[in-house]
Scaffold this active site. Structure first.
Site, PDB file in Angstrom:
ATOM      1  N   CYS A  74       0.433  -1.384  -0.460  1.00 59.28           N
ATOM      2  CA  CYS A  74       0.218   0.207  -0.356  1.00 59.28           C
ATOM      3  C   CYS A  74       0.396   1.546  -0.257  1.00 59.28           C
ATOM      4  CB  CYS A  74      -1.211  -0.407   1.412  1.00 59.28           C
ATOM      5  SG  CYS A  74      -1.778   1.547   1.107  1.00 59.28           S
TER       6      CYS A  74
ATOM      7  N   CYS B 233      -0.196   3.974   2.341  1.00 59.37           N
ATOM      8  CA  CYS B 233       0.127   4.321   3.423  1.00 59.37           C
ATOM      9  C   CYS B 233       1.142   3.784   3.549  1.00 59.37           C
ATOM     10  CB  CYS B 233      -0.566   2.413   3.938  1.00 59.37           C
ATOM     11  SG  CYS B 233      -2.437   1.965   3.416  1.00 59.37           S
ATOM     12  N   ASP B 234       2.058   3.800   2.954  1.00 58.79           N
ATOM     13  CA  ASP B 234       3.677   3.842   3.505  1.00 58.79           C
ATOM     14  C   ASP B 234       4.742   4.883   2.817  1.00 58.79           C
ATOM     15  OD1 ASP B 234       2.942   1.757   5.195  1.00 58.79           O
ATOM     16  OD2 ASP B 234       2.912   0.092   3.968  1.00 58.79           O
TER      17      ASP B 234
END
Ligand code: NAP
Length: 441
Positions: A134, A137-138
């Site tokens: 992701c 997300c990261d």
């Protein structure tokens, strides 16, 4: 234990759309989501193919969809993972991970799926330490780092575009020379200075010293070590809907649930929509379309099931649910004849709306109105239990809507239990006596 008419499992765009329609129809429904509502779009930075929004973040679109459904009164339970779904009679029993049990007459499965893993050494060990599925997300943890994105589809390119905000260098590692991502995404990503393709190449290993430091790839038979601090893997998606079911549910070889055009699976009252369903395109637009079809059909199924159960109070519930799927709807105008006395009969009827009259013609040719039937009443069983001849005519008094059940489904319900047969035979005997005696009710 809570009893619902409809349980929606999964709160992505498909689930939220089903929820919106269910709430607007005032259905007794709940949406159960394992995490936060939004689903896959929460992992997407920008969405640019949602009609009416040239560009919107996944988070903003998720918030708008959830807010819209909640505004119409949808009950949403977040961080409520469903463990299992099974069928008991006409009901679906939904067991939550915490042991709570819900029941529903219909279930819409909109749980999407999970990323496919590369399956190479280092992938599991370094998950969260440089291996990610992701970018949204990261990605921000990797400012100024060299990164690799693995895959050649829309996800790899879309997430790759997001990663270019942070990456000093971004390698696109793909097993073939061509990409399947949309042309517009390819042009954008591959046109950027910091992006370099490594194709056709297979990732062999992910390694480092506690955090990711390199990937080994094989390109044209040669092993190359590429120094990176982050590997973002987008090599497809595995549907997870099937895993929820204890009973057999039809799926294709890749595990996608198979439905008809109304999104019905092989289990009566179970619908599959969005990315967990076998279909051509995994898009937000198709997911919300699936959900609209499913919820409108489910609403109808639930209403018809309740009518069918009232018509056969002693039958096996599972047989009634199965028969409900095969019901047809007949709409008649006031004055129209539904069945004629003396003709052969192959159907059983349940009145959904309107009023009809049963008229018997005696041997002298005189018509006698035996009685009227209205919502919830049924007729037509005498011919199906006897020699197939209609013993009276049925005419609509008002515009009416009638459910039509074929002989096979009727026979299965009647033979589903001795009590069901006794009950329906007693009703037919009563009606034959009524015809002989005449009279109006
Ligand atoms: P995808 O379209 O199935 O693409 C997967 C990619 O990974 C393919 O390029 C495939 O290579 C590669 N791959 C598969 N297995 C591999 C393996 N074992 N090793 C190395 N590479 C492997 O998956 P996706 O990109 O996740 O997209 C899923 C669906 O969502 C698609 O239908 C997509 O269109 C849709 N989607 C749409 C958008 C959008 O903007 N509208 C955004 C994201 C996703 P090959 O090409 O050689 O098979």
């Amino acid at each position: 234990m809570s009893d619902f008419d409809l349980v929606i499992i999964g709160g992505g765009p498909a689930g939220l759309t089903a929820g919106l329609y269910a709430a607007r129809a005032n259905m007794n429904a709940v949406l159960l989501e394992a995490k936060d509502v939004g689903g896959e779009i929460l992992n997407t930075d920008l969405i640019e193919d949602w009609p009416g929004e040239e560009s919107i973040t996944g988070r903003a679109l998720a918030d708008r969809m959830a807010g819209h459904a909640r505004k119409f009164g949808l009950r949403v339970e977040t961080y409520a993972p469903v463990e299992k779904v099974r069928t008991e009679g006409d009901r679906k029993i939904i067991t939550m991970a915490d042991g709570t049990v819900h029941t529903a007459l219909a279930v819409i499965v909109s749980v999407g799926g999970e990323p496919i893993k590369l399956g190479v050494p280092g992938e599991v060990e370094y998950h969260g330490r440089g291996v990610s599925y992701c970018a949204v997300c990261d990605g921000a943890f990797f400012k100024g780092a060299d990164l690799a994105v693995v895959g050649g589809g829309d996800s790899a390119f879309q997430e790759g575009l997001f990663l270019t905000r942070f990456a000093k260098k971004l390698y696109v590692v793909h097993r073939r020379g061509e990409f399947r991502a949309q042309a517009i995404l390819q042009d954008r990503l591959l046109g950027m200075d910091q992006v370099e393709m490594i194709t056709p190449a297979q990732v062999r290993e992910i390694g480092g010293n506690g955090d990711v430091k390199w990937i080994d790839v094989v390109r044209e038979g040669k092993l190359e070590r590429v120094p990176v601090e982050g590997v973002f893997i987008f090599i497809g998606f595995k549907p997870v809907g099937r895993q929820l079911f204890e009973d057999h549910i039809d799926h294709d070889p890749s595990g996608y649930l198979v439905t008809d055009q109304y999104m019905q699976t092989n289990i009566p009252g179970v619908y599959a929509v969005g990315d967990t369903r076998q279909q051509l395109a995994k898009q937000i637009t198709t997911a919300v379309g699936d959900a609209t079809t499913a919820v409108l059909h489910a609403e109808r199924y639930i209403e018809e099931l309740k009518h069918a159960e009232r018509a056969f109070p002693k039958a096996e519930r599972a047989a009634v649910a199965e028969a409900t799927r095969a019901l047809r709807t007949l709409r008649v105008r006031a004055g129209q004849t539904v069945i004629r006395q003396g003709e052969r009969g192959e159907d059983f009827f349940i009145v959904m709306r309107g009023t009809l009259e049963i008229v018997h013609t005696d041997v002298a040719g005189a018509d006698k109105m035996v009685r009227t039937v209205g919502e919830g009443d049924s007729f037509g069983e005498i011919a199906l239990l006897g020699d197939g001849t209609r013993t009276a005519a049925v005419r609509a008094v008002t515009d009416s809507e009638i459910l039509v059940m074929g002989r096979d489904a009727f026979s299965r319900i009647v033979s589903s239990s001795p009590a069901a047969r006794e009950e329906i035979e007693a009703r037919a005997a009563e009606r034959i006596a009524e015809l002989r005696g005449g009279g109006v009710r």
